[in-house]
Design a protein around this motif. Sequence first.
Motif, mmCIF file in Angstrom:
data_model
loop_
_atom_site.group_PDB
_atom_site.id
_atom_site.type_symbol
_atom_site.label_atom_id
_atom_site.label_comp_id
_atom_site.label_asym_id
_atom_site.label_seq_id
_atom_site.Cartn_x
_atom_site.Cartn_y
_atom_site.Cartn_z
ATOM 1 N N LYS A 6 0.834 -1.205 0.000
ATOM 2 C CA LYS A 6 0.000 0.000 0.000
ATOM 3 C C LYS A 6 0.873 1.261 0.000
ATOM 4 O O LYS A 6 0.571 2.249 -0.694
ATOM 5 N N ALA A 60 2.270 1.632 -3.520
ATOM 6 C CA ALA A 60 1.229 2.077 -4.447
ATOM 7 C C ALA A 60 0.820 3.524 -4.162
ATOM 8 O O ALA A 60 0.536 4.287 -5.094
ATOM 9 N N LYS A 111 0.393 6.559 -6.671
ATOM 10 C CA LYS A 111 -1.071 6.576 -6.870
ATOM 11 C C LYS A 111 -1.492 7.521 -8.003
ATOM 12 O O LYS A 111 -2.401 7.205 -8.771
ATOM 13 N N ILE A 116 -0.925 5.697 -11.145
ATOM 14 C CA ILE A 116 -1.869 4.577 -11.259
ATOM 15 C C ILE A 116 -3.241 5.098 -11.687
ATOM 16 O O ILE A 116 -3.877 4.562 -12.598
ATOM 17 N N LEU A 150 -0.427 -1.946 -12.432
ATOM 18 C CA LEU A 150 -0.031 -3.093 -11.620
ATOM 19 C C LEU A 150 -1.000 -4.243 -11.878
ATOM 20 O O LEU A 150 -2.174 -4.175 -11.508
ATOM 21 N N TYR A 199 -5.377 0.220 -5.183
ATOM 22 C CA TYR A 199 -3.919 0.100 -5.099
ATOM 23 C C TYR A 199 -3.342 -0.839 -6.158
ATOM 24 O O TYR A 199 -2.132 -1.068 -6.187
ATOM 25 N N ALA A 200 -4.171 -1.388 -7.005
ATOM 26 C CA ALA A 200 -3.734 -2.223 -8.124
ATOM 27 C C ALA A 200 -4.808 -2.142 -9.200
ATOM 28 O O ALA A 200 -5.927 -1.656 -8.953
#
Length: 314
Positions: free
Chosen positions: A230, A233, A237, A240, A247, A264-265
Amino acid sequence: MEETMRKLLLAGIAVAMMATPAFAANYRFVIVPKAMNNPFFDFARDGCLKRAKELGNIECVYKGPVEHEPATQAQIIQDFVTQKVDGLAISVADVAAMTKSIEAATAAGIPVITFDADAPGSKRIAYIGTNNKEFGVALGKQLVKMRPDGGKYAMVSGGPGAKNLAERVDGVREALKGSKWTEVAGSPTFCNDDPALAVQQMTDMRTATPDLAAIVPIGGWPMFAPEGFKAFASRNKKDIDSGKFTLVVADTLKMQLELLRDGYANALVGQRPFEMGEKAMDTLLAIKKGEKVPEIVYTGLDLVTKDNVAQMLK
């Protein structure tokens, strides 16, 4: 006449008693994971225990190295051979080492099957688990689907001697061949199933290659350290969320599903370890009964994104 009838009656009772489950042969089957600190194998253990209880005449023993140590795994198997257990189900940490261990167990009359990770050139009778080449292909296809624009990517692997992981790496590369994705130098890294090390390797790769567009862990290791994952990530973020960094991670344990749900993914491709544990007990029992068993039993995959993660968590 009465004495003859009494003997026949007693004989009938004896036959009936032998036919009951209480008088069925009892077996001690052992499931040997690569590493007991890997929560993935907890589900294989739980499937083994559940099926053993249902069958009634089986004891499921779960024991392996605490950490990913092929030499320790080989010693544990040798100990069980000495104990003359009734069957072994092994997740192969190192093909060369386990091929020798499997040969020793077989020579002692102990049937051996593999689960999760195979040693196909050994004397094992059957393999139960994932089609690992297809697993890697599924991870790669998921990345292409989410990011057809491509970029630089890297993989995180576990132990360098594990055939199942090598097959996953090959599968990812096969899926990305001809796409706009290119693998960076030094990929894959090998974390030896150490969650904290897997997270550190991801951090190091992103630092070394600031324009790295994706990381594909071919096992769930970095997510098995949820707070560390976490934190990694969270630092990425913004990228992402904007689609600059992706991810796609293997496995679908609860903490992984929660991390995906919370953003987070981007995607998970999961195996079915609980089913592996169940089928291992069924297969070993069938072998002890003298029945023919399939050499390969694939347990399937689950594809999870934000669209179906809530359903998977149920």
